[in-house]
Each structure stands twice: as C-alpha cells, then as structure tokens.
Scaffold this active site. Structure first.
Site, mmCIF file in Angstrom:
data_model
loop_
_atom_site.group_PDB
_atom_site.id
_atom_site.type_symbol
_atom_site.label_atom_id
_atom_site.label_comp_id
_atom_site.label_asym_id
_atom_site.label_seq_id
_atom_site.Cartn_x
_atom_site.Cartn_y
_atom_site.Cartn_z
ATOM 1 N N HIS A 242 -17.510 7.519 3.374
ATOM 2 C CA HIS A 242 -16.922 7.133 4.657
ATOM 3 C C HIS A 242 -15.423 7.022 4.449
ATOM 4 O O HIS A 242 -14.956 6.427 3.462
ATOM 5 C CB HIS A 242 -17.519 5.791 5.111
ATOM 6 C CG HIS A 242 -16.663 5.088 6.109
ATOM 7 N ND1 HIS A 242 -16.239 5.688 7.271
ATOM 8 C CD2 HIS A 242 -16.108 3.839 6.107
ATOM 9 C CE1 HIS A 242 -15.477 4.834 7.937
ATOM 10 N NE2 HIS A 242 -15.383 3.716 7.255
ATOM 11 N N ASN B 282 -9.375 6.548 10.003
ATOM 12 C CA ASN B 282 -10.747 6.049 9.864
ATOM 13 C C ASN B 282 -11.445 6.204 11.217
ATOM 14 O O ASN B 282 -11.056 5.564 12.197
ATOM 15 C CB ASN B 282 -10.679 4.580 9.432
ATOM 16 C CG ASN B 282 -12.038 3.934 9.260
ATOM 17 O OD1 ASN B 282 -13.042 4.424 9.756
ATOM 18 N ND2 ASN B 282 -12.069 2.809 8.572
ATOM 19 N N CYS C 112 -19.306 1.459 10.466
ATOM 20 C CA CYS C 112 -18.963 2.534 9.513
ATOM 21 C C CYS C 112 -20.196 3.109 8.818
ATOM 22 O O CYS C 112 -20.189 4.246 8.364
ATOM 23 C CB CYS C 112 -17.979 2.033 8.472
ATOM 24 S SG CYS C 112 -16.515 1.339 9.235
HETATM 25 O O1 UT7 Z 1 -13.948 1.261 7.596
HETATM 26 C C1 UT7 Z 1 -14.393 -0.042 7.464
HETATM 27 C C2 UT7 Z 1 -14.020 -0.621 6.193
HETATM 28 N N1 UT7 Z 1 -12.607 -0.843 6.148
HETATM 29 C C3 UT7 Z 1 -12.013 -0.884 4.994
HETATM 30 O O2 UT7 Z 1 -12.645 -0.685 3.982
HETATM 31 C C4 UT7 Z 1 -10.547 -1.228 4.975
HETATM 32 C C5 UT7 Z 1 -10.259 -2.107 3.782
HETATM 33 N N2 UT7 Z 1 -8.888 -2.600 3.725
HETATM 34 C C6 UT7 Z 1 -7.807 -1.804 3.631
HETATM 35 O O3 UT7 Z 1 -7.908 -0.613 3.691
HETATM 36 C C7 UT7 Z 1 -6.477 -2.454 3.370
HETATM 37 O O4 UT7 Z 1 -6.662 -3.827 3.150
HETATM 38 C C8 UT7 Z 1 -5.447 -2.259 4.527
HETATM 39 C C9 UT7 Z 1 -4.975 -0.813 4.565
HETATM 40 C C10 UT7 Z 1 -6.055 -2.655 5.849
HETATM 41 C C11 UT7 Z 1 -4.225 -3.140 4.290
HETATM 42 O O5 UT7 Z 1 -3.655 -2.839 3.034
HETATM 43 P P1 UT7 Z 1 -3.294 -4.009 2.017
HETATM 44 O O6 UT7 Z 1 -2.694 -3.375 0.856
HETATM 45 O O7 UT7 Z 1 -4.542 -4.818 1.805
HETATM 46 O O8 UT7 Z 1 -2.195 -4.803 2.811
HETATM 47 P P2 UT7 Z 1 -2.193 -6.335 3.263
HETATM 48 O O9 UT7 Z 1 -3.122 -6.548 4.404
HETATM 49 O O10 UT7 Z 1 -2.319 -7.203 2.055
HETATM 50 O O11 UT7 Z 1 -0.712 -6.495 3.807
HETATM 51 C C12 UT7 Z 1 0.410 -6.356 2.921
HETATM 52 C C13 UT7 Z 1 1.671 -6.505 3.746
HETATM 53 C C14 UT7 Z 1 1.685 -7.749 4.625
HETATM 54 O O12 UT7 Z 1 3.021 -8.239 4.637
HETATM 55 P P3 UT7 Z 1 3.442 -9.497 3.700
HETATM 56 O O13 UT7 Z 1 2.554 -10.615 4.119
HETATM 57 O O14 UT7 Z 1 3.199 -9.039 2.294
HETATM 58 O O15 UT7 Z 1 4.880 -9.685 4.040
HETATM 59 C C15 UT7 Z 1 1.358 -7.203 5.989
HETATM 60 O O16 UT7 Z 1 1.904 -7.994 7.043
HETATM 61 O O17 UT7 Z 1 1.824 -5.389 4.620
HETATM 62 C C16 UT7 Z 1 2.023 -5.865 5.957
HETATM 63 N N3 UT7 Z 1 1.416 -4.882 6.873
HETATM 64 C C17 UT7 Z 1 2.099 -3.811 7.297
HETATM 65 N N4 UT7 Z 1 3.347 -3.375 7.072
HETATM 66 C C18 UT7 Z 1 3.709 -2.230 7.657
HETATM 67 C C19 UT7 Z 1 0.172 -4.873 7.372
HETATM 68 N N5 UT7 Z 1 0.016 -3.783 8.149
HETATM 69 C C20 UT7 Z 1 1.189 -3.112 8.115
HETATM 70 C C21 UT7 Z 1 1.637 -1.920 8.698
HETATM 71 N N6 UT7 Z 1 2.899 -1.517 8.440
HETATM 72 N N7 UT7 Z 1 0.846 -1.163 9.480
#
Ligand code: UT7
Length: 335
Positions: free
Chosen positions: A262, A292, A115
């Site tokens: 980014h 992204n 990135c």
């Molecule tokens: O470009 C390089 C740098 N990248 C970044 O900076 C990305 C940084 N991270 C993020 O943007 C976020 O962490 C994400 C968008 C990847 C994820 O968002 P989050 O709010 O951190 O969600 P999470 O990973 O804590 O997941 C929350 C819930 C989980 O379910 P439970 O365990 O709470 O039941 C996941 O299984 O959301 C679930 N989940 C989804 N649900 C529906 C994860 N992905 C999905 C999905 N659709 N696509």
C-alpha cells in the site's frame, strides 16, 4: 474447492495533476519537505465539476478490468467496493457501480477498511470463489480524498499526502490449484482507532450539531493522523503480515517476485525493502505520482505494474497494507 485468479486489472486517475509546488501556494509547506518525508512529487486531485466521484472513478477502473478479463459486465456476479470516501453517507458506492455498469440484481458489498480495504475485499472475493458461490467477482478500491482535506497550514500534516483515484480487478474461479490467490491474512487493532480517523460528521457528531455549534476550531470533520505513531506501527505490521503470508506458503523473501505495498509513504516501503533484504526489482512503488490513495493504492499500483510487464505468469506477487483502524493485511498470489 475452487481456486481464485485475478484475470483483469484496470485503473483510473483524474487528469488534474497537483504538484508539490502547487501545494506550496495553498499552505506553509515545501516540495523539499514533502519529497524528503514521503517521496511524493505529485498527486491527482479531481477538479470540482469534472464529473469524477468515488463511484464514477471506480466504474471507469472496473470497465477496464472487465474488458481485460475478456468479459462483459453481465458476467459479473458479485461486486465488492472498498473506500473510506463514499459518494454518499448511504447507500455505499457498490450499488452505484452496479447501476452504471447495468448489472442487474447481483449483490454489491461495501467494505470499510481504509488502506487495507482492497486486500480485505480481495480476501472476501477469494472465499466466495473458493466455496463456489460466485464465478466472477469485481473488486474495486476508489477514493476521492481531495474534497475533504484541510488545504491550509493547519492541515498540512495530512493534506499533502492524499490523492484521488481508483483501481479494480476481476477475480475469477479457476480449476488450476497451483496458481492464483494462495492465501490472504487479515488483522486489526481497534485500540488505535482514533490515531488515524475522521471522527465527525458521524452518528457520534451529527451534522446539525456541527452546524449549530459552528466552531472554527473544530477540525473533527477533517482526517486526523498521528503521523509518527502510525509510521512506527506501519513498519512493524507490514513486515509481520508479509512474513505471515510467506510462512503460510512455505516461501521465503527471496521467492517474492514483486511486492506491491500500500502506497502510504515511500519511506515505509524503503524501510520494509531494506529490512526484508529485497532488491529494487522486487518492490513496486508509484506513490511519487499519486500520493496515498488509500483503498485504491494497491489496485492502481498492480495495474501500472501489469502495464509495465512486471506481472507475469508464475511470479509470486505479494500485496500488503496497513492503515486506519488500525487494520493490516496481506495477500500472496502465484500469477
Ligand atoms: O496510509 C495509511 C497509513 N499512513 C501512514 O502510514 C503514514 C505514516 N506517517 C507518515 O508517513 C509520516 O509520519 C508523515 C509523512 C505523516 C509525517 O512525517 P514525519 O517525519 O513523521 O513528520 P512529523 O509529523 O514528525 O513532523 C515533523 C515536522 C513538524 O514540525 P516541528 O514540530 O518539528 O517544528 C511538523 O509541524 O514537520 C512539520 N510538518 C510539515 N512541514 C512542512 C508537518 N507537515 C508538514 C508539511 N510541510 N506538509
């Protein structure tokens, strides 16, 4: 010492628009979840067989940047290509662009900083221009993620986020030392290398081994991201590296004409905007439409901001990135 200036910008994205609704048919996710957590509404994914590759998209963006700079490909004396999704394991896509543009025998450098790859590349270009080594450097960021994502519920934490596309700029030698790239700032922290990574296939896990074992539970050949962990580091590092750039030039957040972060997650951009007390006009986001696109996200956003008339003379443009490595970086430009 010379100064370097961006004199041409271009971008290219594949035609195929994939909405969150489209993704709902591939995995257990929802438009609501994706928009709420990331701000993404749609992204571009190449269609297999449509001719788009990382290098061909990069070439199309490069042609636009070169044309906007009022140059010919033959005026380019060095190429820098940033990507984490090259056409081939080797050689890198820099030489493919060189071939497509018919530029003979100039150096082509491939940069692997995910990135942050575009800003790392811009920084390299800036140093080469400043020392007088080159006059017109083509800097490209391009990614073709869609073919390598796990498009099923198991991969939903990563696959809904990433999109395909390319952006490019021409960096040119200038004698005006008040305008152009003011400074660049590069950082990395290999301690967290595996938190956002694609581990195999690689020299640690060669393809024959993966084929021989043929384990359906082996996800090492898909990108892995510890989302929460990456998010928490991203918001800290983005702010730090933007402040570092401002401090290095005795400027303040109110001096930022436009910040182009980014496009990792709209929530990250909004967090930084709030923390730095920037108004809406000071921050440019287009993740809603492209997802992204890793190394391509900043040059695509810069190109769109330019098309919208937002990149004008004397404006302070701040570029900032954070991603896999971890790597993070910023560039401050007086346009
Ligand atoms: O470009 C390089 C740098 N990248 C970044 O900076 C990305 C940084 N991270 C993020 O943007 C976020 O962490 C994400 C968008 C990847 C994820 O968002 P989050 O709010 O951190 O969600 P999470 O990973 O804590 O997941 C929350 C819930 C989980 O379910 P439970 O365990 O709470 O039941 C996941 O299984 O959301 C679930 N989940 C989804 N649900 C529906 C994860 N992905 C999905 C999905 N659709 N696509």
């Amino acid at each position: 010492m010379y100064q370097s200036k961006i004199v041409g910008i271009g971008h290219f994205v594949p035609e195929n628009v994939v909405t969150n609704k489209d993704i709902e048919s591939l995995m257990d996710t929802s438009d609501e979840w994706i928009q709420e957590r990331t701000g993404i509404k749609e992204r571009r994914w190449v269609v297999p067989g449509d001719g788009n590759t990382t290098s061909s998209m990069g070439t199309k963006a490069a042609r636009k940047a070169i044309s906007q700079a009022n140059l010919l490909p033959s005026d380019i004396d060095f190429i820098i290509f940033a990507t984490l999704s090259p056409d081939y394991y080797f050689p890198g896509p820099g030489v493919m662009v060189q071939k497509e543009l018919g530029i003979t025998e100039v150096g082509a450098l491939d940069v692997r900083n995910q990135c942050s790859g575009f800003i790392y590349s811009l920084s390299v270009a800036d140093q080469f221009i400043k020392t007088g080594m080159y006059k017109n450097i083509l800097v490209i960021g391009s990614e073709l993620h869609s073919g390598g994502l796990e498009k099923s519920s198991r991969g939903r934490g990563v696959s809904v986020i990433f999109g395909d596309g390319a952006g490019a700029v021409v960096v040119q030698r200038s004698e005006n030392n008040t305008h152009g790239i003011l400074s660049t700032h590069l950082h990395s922290e290999g301690l967290h290398a595996e938190e956002l990574a694609l581990i195999g296939p690689s020299t640690g896990r060669w393809v024959p081994e993966i084929i021989e074992v043929n384990d359906p539970n082996d996800t090492s050949y898909y990108p892995h991201m510890n989302g929460n962990f990456v998010f928490k580091h991203a918001v800290v590092r983005f702010s730090e590296v933007i402040m570092e750039a401002l401090n290095a030039n005795s400027l303040q957040t109110s001096d930022i004409g436009i910040l182009i972060p980014h496009q990792a997650n709209l929530r990250i951009s909004q967090f930084i905007q709030k923390q730095m007390k920037l108004n809406d006009a000071q921050v440019f986001n287009n993740i809603m439409h492209y997802g992204n696109t890793t190394a391509a996200s900043i040059p695509i956003a810069l190109s769109e901001a330019n098309e919208q008339g937002l990149i004008v003379k004397d404006k302070i443009v701040c570029l900032a990135a954070f991603g896999s490595g971890f790597t993070w970086a910023s560039a401050l430009i007086r346009w």
